[in-house]
Design an enzyme around this catalytic site. Structure first.
Site, PDB file in Angstrom:
ATOM      1  N   HIS A  71      31.179  73.314 -82.261  1.00 57.32           N
ATOM      2  CA  HIS A  71      31.206  72.155 -82.479  1.00 57.32           C
ATOM      3  C   HIS A  71      31.067  71.588 -83.873  1.00 57.32           C
ATOM      4  CE1 HIS A  71      32.994  67.755 -83.578  1.00 57.32           C
ATOM      5  NE2 HIS A  71      31.938  67.782 -83.391  1.00 57.32           N
ATOM      6  N   ASN A  72      32.067  72.260 -85.161  1.00 52.99           N
ATOM      7  CA  ASN A  72      31.162  71.960 -86.845  1.00 52.99           C
ATOM      8  C   ASN A  72      30.328  73.050 -86.558  1.00 52.99           C
ATOM      9  OD1 ASN A  72      31.898  69.050 -86.959  1.00 52.99           O
ATOM     10  ND2 ASN A  72      30.309  68.390 -87.102  1.00 52.99           N
ATOM     11  N   GLU A  80      35.011  76.154 -85.469  1.00 51.65           N
ATOM     12  CA  GLU A  80      35.201  75.068 -86.283  1.00 51.65           C
ATOM     13  C   GLU A  80      35.154  74.976 -87.464  1.00 51.65           C
ATOM     14  OE1 GLU A  80      36.233  70.370 -84.813  1.00 51.65           O
ATOM     15  OE2 GLU A  80      33.789  71.346 -84.779  1.00 51.65           O
ATOM     16  N   ASP A 109      36.363  72.228 -90.940  1.00 50.86           N
ATOM     17  CA  ASP A 109      37.032  71.282 -91.266  1.00 50.86           C
ATOM     18  C   ASP A 109      37.023  71.327 -92.136  1.00 50.86           C
ATOM     19  OD1 ASP A 109      35.871  70.020 -88.448  1.00 50.86           O
ATOM     20  OD2 ASP A 109      34.517  69.010 -89.570  1.00 50.86           O
ATOM     21  N   HIS A 133      31.907  68.387 -93.494  1.00 56.84           N
ATOM     22  CA  HIS A 133      30.905  67.055 -92.112  1.00 56.84           C
ATOM     23  C   HIS A 133      32.201  65.884 -93.019  1.00 56.84           C
ATOM     24  CE1 HIS A 133      31.065  64.299 -89.055  1.00 56.84           C
ATOM     25  NE2 HIS A 133      31.188  65.177 -88.294  1.00 56.84           N
ATOM     26  N   GLU A 155      41.028  71.503 -88.560  1.00 52.43           N
ATOM     27  CA  GLU A 155      40.508  70.473 -88.696  1.00 52.43           C
ATOM     28  C   GLU A 155      41.378  70.199 -90.247  1.00 52.43           C
ATOM     29  OE1 GLU A 155      38.068  66.122 -88.679  1.00 52.43           O
ATOM     30  OE2 GLU A 155      37.934  68.274 -86.692  1.00 52.43           O
TER      31      GLU A 155
END
Length: 855
Positions: free
Chosen positions: A335-336, A365, A367, A380, A440
């Protein structure tokens, strides 16, 4: 300290320029502990490193400083300081902490700030754990080549060292630090200092007595053979001597036939041929080896090798069925992934992707947000985290996705003229299985199209853009079918309006189309295997609590992804075990945040060759309704003089239970584990299936793989399972060479205790610990019994933790090791401890005895 000086039974033919080990300082007597097995050699590259080189240290935020880098005489430590010694204090790092050496500008730092240096002068040291890369540039191409090749050779030699060699090298390093005046002699005061470095608080009277017994010259100094004798006494392993004596008898020599008895009790291949092979491999005395005999030192070498490790060595390679749909596997997920620290103001870096992929991660991931100059960025959103270009991230993924991970195997393809070092060079195991890109998307249509162009241009034919040939496009492929250089992009669009999604980007989504979760009722009645939904940890827990069995059925057909709550400023993780219990495949964690959660993740994906894919238990791959079983785990610390039981198989006249009868083999194979198996249906709230498969007891040294399947998954305390087999680990015997926590405080000695944790279904989760031992981190022993019952062993993880007891504050973490219960071997085993960030703490170990017993 006696140690093996050859790499294998038949040493390679020497090259014209052989690498010979030499003494780091003054000549030493043969057999003294001054031998440096890491390889202070006559090799040209290593010699140049010993002389030292001026290298430019390129800083992550720009700027550079020239430093003098020099390999120390221990062959492991590299120190660097200002050109004229004007640095505040010399800094250093250990070659054993280097994960890889990259030539050229193959790091984010050198790509950004290294343009002033020719590419062939540049190289990067990537470290294990959380330590930042060290970007360097040499004055000339020759210097850079010497350091790259020399470090690679030393890394290979360190990786190939036996545990005994590592211990010898560790002791030698301590001796060097304790010998303050560098006269190769040790006064009593220096010996006391050495003992504190070794994590021993020895009574002055006893230490003085031992010192005088070894001081044969009577000059109040230990040197040469005297120092060797002192170290030998310190390194004695009474528990191994007792074990050896119990099988060898009064002559203190283990014959091949007696070794067969030991192997049989270990649950391993106990043929005479195997016993002789072990003797030829590990025995140090040539005369004994020729007569098929094993001495104590050889026995210790065997138990300290991979053959004596608690992890089933068959599980260090891909051994599971890889032909099932992706939904049938746990998949290592991040994640991230771009973050190196917290998610509020931390730094984003492409290096975070490199580290995650090398750690076995198969789902990363990104973003994606609108950037300047038409280039999308990754960070983020709406925080102070730094931004990196989407294009740079894709390039890093391309270079690292199938490059290899931190599971090292020997390779003979090294560019090294020394046959010994060439054979020992570390080569990372490569995972050929697909990587899922979790995008994302917060970008507009124009930059979405740019993202699609970058992925196609950079990844090329590695990007999966069409259904696999011969595969139903409406069903998930298997990792085996998707093997190779393909990447499967998963897309997590934020826009609810489909018109806001770029057709270029949408066209890249083949198998992992992210959709809002329609609800379990809808998803189960109209399954869409190629669609994937994401859940926050809070929503996942709610689903598990309210509809656990339905969620298990959903996860048997479709992929689900769970991620941490976004409100955690420190990027804390959640317990992944509860999500695995429900069959969730993509349990995403913050890889940059160490802790027990990441220990569990590393343990979960430790088997199957660290490839990032682990096959789920049968109960999570198909509808429930099959058999059930329960295990009991007993961990006991043996007293120093308590006899060690030698279990033997005694076939029971009948099996317990009044409902099911399991046929037993007429003859027990010689390699059968000494376990008793029983099945009963008492206490089960769910009916067992009408036909219970018989236990296959033949030809399998691992009892975990030969027991009946589960009847249903236990997701809450209101459910219960049928009692069944029990696992017993009766002895946690000793620990060896635990690390010193406070190196700045010489008098600080750890007070260690061992805690064993079971992580599995709620009814199985438990932890127990031994008492602490005062002031002994060198060779503590315990005298206790720890007992556990494990109902669903297929899902259980066992975590061994060593902590430093503190009566006034929180205990300090010392080391840990986590592995799946089905991968844990029986018998006398060593556990090699890891640091908080997963790096080796060699030579720190635990010594335990594991025994499986079914009731």
């Amino acid at each position: 300290i006696q140690m093996c000086t050859q790499m294998c039974t038949n040493p390679p033919t020497p090259s014209p320029t052989p690498c010979t080990l030499r003494t780091p300082s003054a000549p030493r007597p043969p057999g003294s502990p001054g031998l440096v097995p890491a390889g202070l050699t006559e090799d040209e590259d290593v010699q140049r490193m010993l002389q030292g080189s001026l290298l430019w240290k390129v800083k992550a935020k720009g700027g550079c400083r020239e430093r003098l880098f020099r390999l120390q005489e221990d062959g492991v430590t590299v120190c660097f300081e200002g050109r004229f010694g004007r640095a505040r204090s010399p800094q250093s790092f250990s070659v054993s902490h280097i994960e890889g050496v990259r030539e050229g500008r193959q790091s984010e730092g050198l790509r950004k700030h290294g343009a002033a240096f020719p590419e062939r002068h540049c190289f990067t040291l990537a470290f294990k754990g959380r330590r930042k890369n060290l970007d360097l540039a040499a004055r000339g191409e020759e210097d850079a080549r010497h350091w790259v090749q020399g470090l690679t050779k030393l890394m290979g030699r360190l990786q190939a060292m036996s545990q005994m060699e590592k211990l010898d090298h560790w002791i030698h390093g301590v001796l060097q630090r304790a010998d303050r005046n560098k006269d190769n002699k040790m006064s009593f005061r220096e010996v006391k200092s050495m003992l504190r470095m070794l994590n021993i608080d020895m009574d002055d009277v006893y230490a003085s007595k031992l010192f005088k017994e070894c001081d044969h010259s009577g000059n109040e100094r230990l040197e040469g053979r005297e120092l060797e004798e002192f170290c030998r006494r310190l390194l004695q392993r009474p528990e191994l001597e007792e074990l050896f004596g119990r099988y060898s008898g009064e002559d203190r020599v283990l014959s091949a036939e007696e070794l067969q008895d030991f192997l049989r009790d270990q649950g391993e291949d106990s043929s005479l041929r195997q016993a002789r092979t072990i003797i030829r491999t590990y025995e140090l005395n040539e005369k004994a080896k020729q007569q098929d005999l094993m001495m104590l030192d050889g026995f210790m070498m065997y138990l300290l090798s991979a053959a004596g490790d608690i992890l089933n060595q068959e599980h260090t390679k891909v051994h599971q069925d890889m032909s099932q749909p992706l939904s049938h596997y746990f998949i290592s997920s991040s994640h991230n992934t771009y973050l190196t620290r917290n998610q509020i103001g931390g730094t984003s870096s492409t290096e975070a992707y490199v580290r995650a992929l090398r750690a076995g991660c198969r789902c990363v991931e990104l973003d994606c947000w609108e950037g300047s100059d038409g280039e999308p960025v990754v960070y983020h959103g709406h925080t102070l985290t730094s931004k990196i270009l989407f294009r740079d991230v894709i390039e890093s993924i391309r270079d690292s996705a199938f490059e290899g991970m931190g599971c090292w195997v020997p390779s003979a393809r090294a560019r090294c003229r020394c046959p010994v070092l060439s054979a020992a060079r570390p080569h990372a195991q490569k995972s050929p299985y697909p990587v899922i890109l979790s995008l994302e998307n917060h970008c507009g249509l124009e930059q979405q199209a740019t993202m699609a162009r970058h992925m196609k241009a950079i990844l090329g034919d590695r990007l999966l853009t069409q259904p696999l040939q011969g595969q139903d496009p409406h069903h998930l492929p298997s990792p085996e079918v998707a093997t190779g250089t393909r990447l499967t992009p998963g897309w997590l669009p934020q826009a609810k309006d489909a018109s806001q999604v770029s057709p270029e980007l949408s066209a890249l989504v083949v198998y992992c189309q992210a959709v809002p979760f329609p609800g379990l009722a809808q998803a189960l009645s109209h399954p869409q295997p190629c669609q994937m939904s994401s859940f926050s940890e809070r929503k996942a827990r709610k689903l598990i609590k309210e509809a656990g069995p339905a969620l298990v059925r959903y996860n048997a057909r479709q992929l689900s992804r769970v991620y941490p709550l976004g409100l955690k400023m420190n990027s804390a993780n959640y317990n992944p075990q509860e999500m695995w219990n429900a069959g969730c495949q993509l349990v995403a964690l913050n890889f940059q945040t160490p802790g027990y959660e990441m220990d569990l993740n590393a343990g979960r994906f430790l088997p199957n060759g660290c490839c990032g894919y682990v096959l789920k238990p049968p109960c999570l791959r198909s509808p429930p309704g099959e058999g059930a079983r329960r295990l009991a785990l007993h961990i006991r610390v043996r007293t120093p003089h308590e006899p060690v039981p030698r279990p033997r198989w005694v076939p029971p006249p009948s099996l317990l239970g009044d409902t099911h009868d399991i046929p037993m083999p007429s003859q027990v194979p010689p390699n059968l584990l000494p376990v008793r198996c029983h099945l009963t249906s008492s206490g089960c709230h769910q009916p067992l299936s009408s036909q219970v498969p018989p236990m296959s007891l033949q030809g399998d040294a691992n009892p975990m793989s030969s027991l009946v399947p589960l009847t249903h998954l236990l997701l809450g305390p209101s459910c219960s399972l049928c009692p069944g087999p029990q696992l017993s680990v009766p002895q946690v015997i000793t620990a060896q060479q635990l690390p010193k926590l406070n190196r700045d405080k010489g008098s600080s000695i750890v007070d260690p205790f061992v805690r064993v944790e079971i992580h599995g279904i709620p009814a199985d989760c438990a932890k127990q610990q031994t008492h602490h031992k005062l002031n002994n981190g060198f060779n503590p022993r315990w005298e206790e019994t720890l007992r556990f019952q494990v109902r669903v062993p297929e899902l259980a993880l066992v975590r061994f933790v060593v902590e430093d007891y503190d009566s006034t504050s929180c205990n300090d973490f010392v080391g840990q090791f986590t592995l799946p219960l089905p991968s844990m071997r029986q018998g006398y085993r060593h556990i090699h401890l890891l640091s908080k960030d997963g790096a080796s703490l060699s030579p720190a170990t635990l010594f335990v005895h594991v025994r499986c017993k079914s009731l």
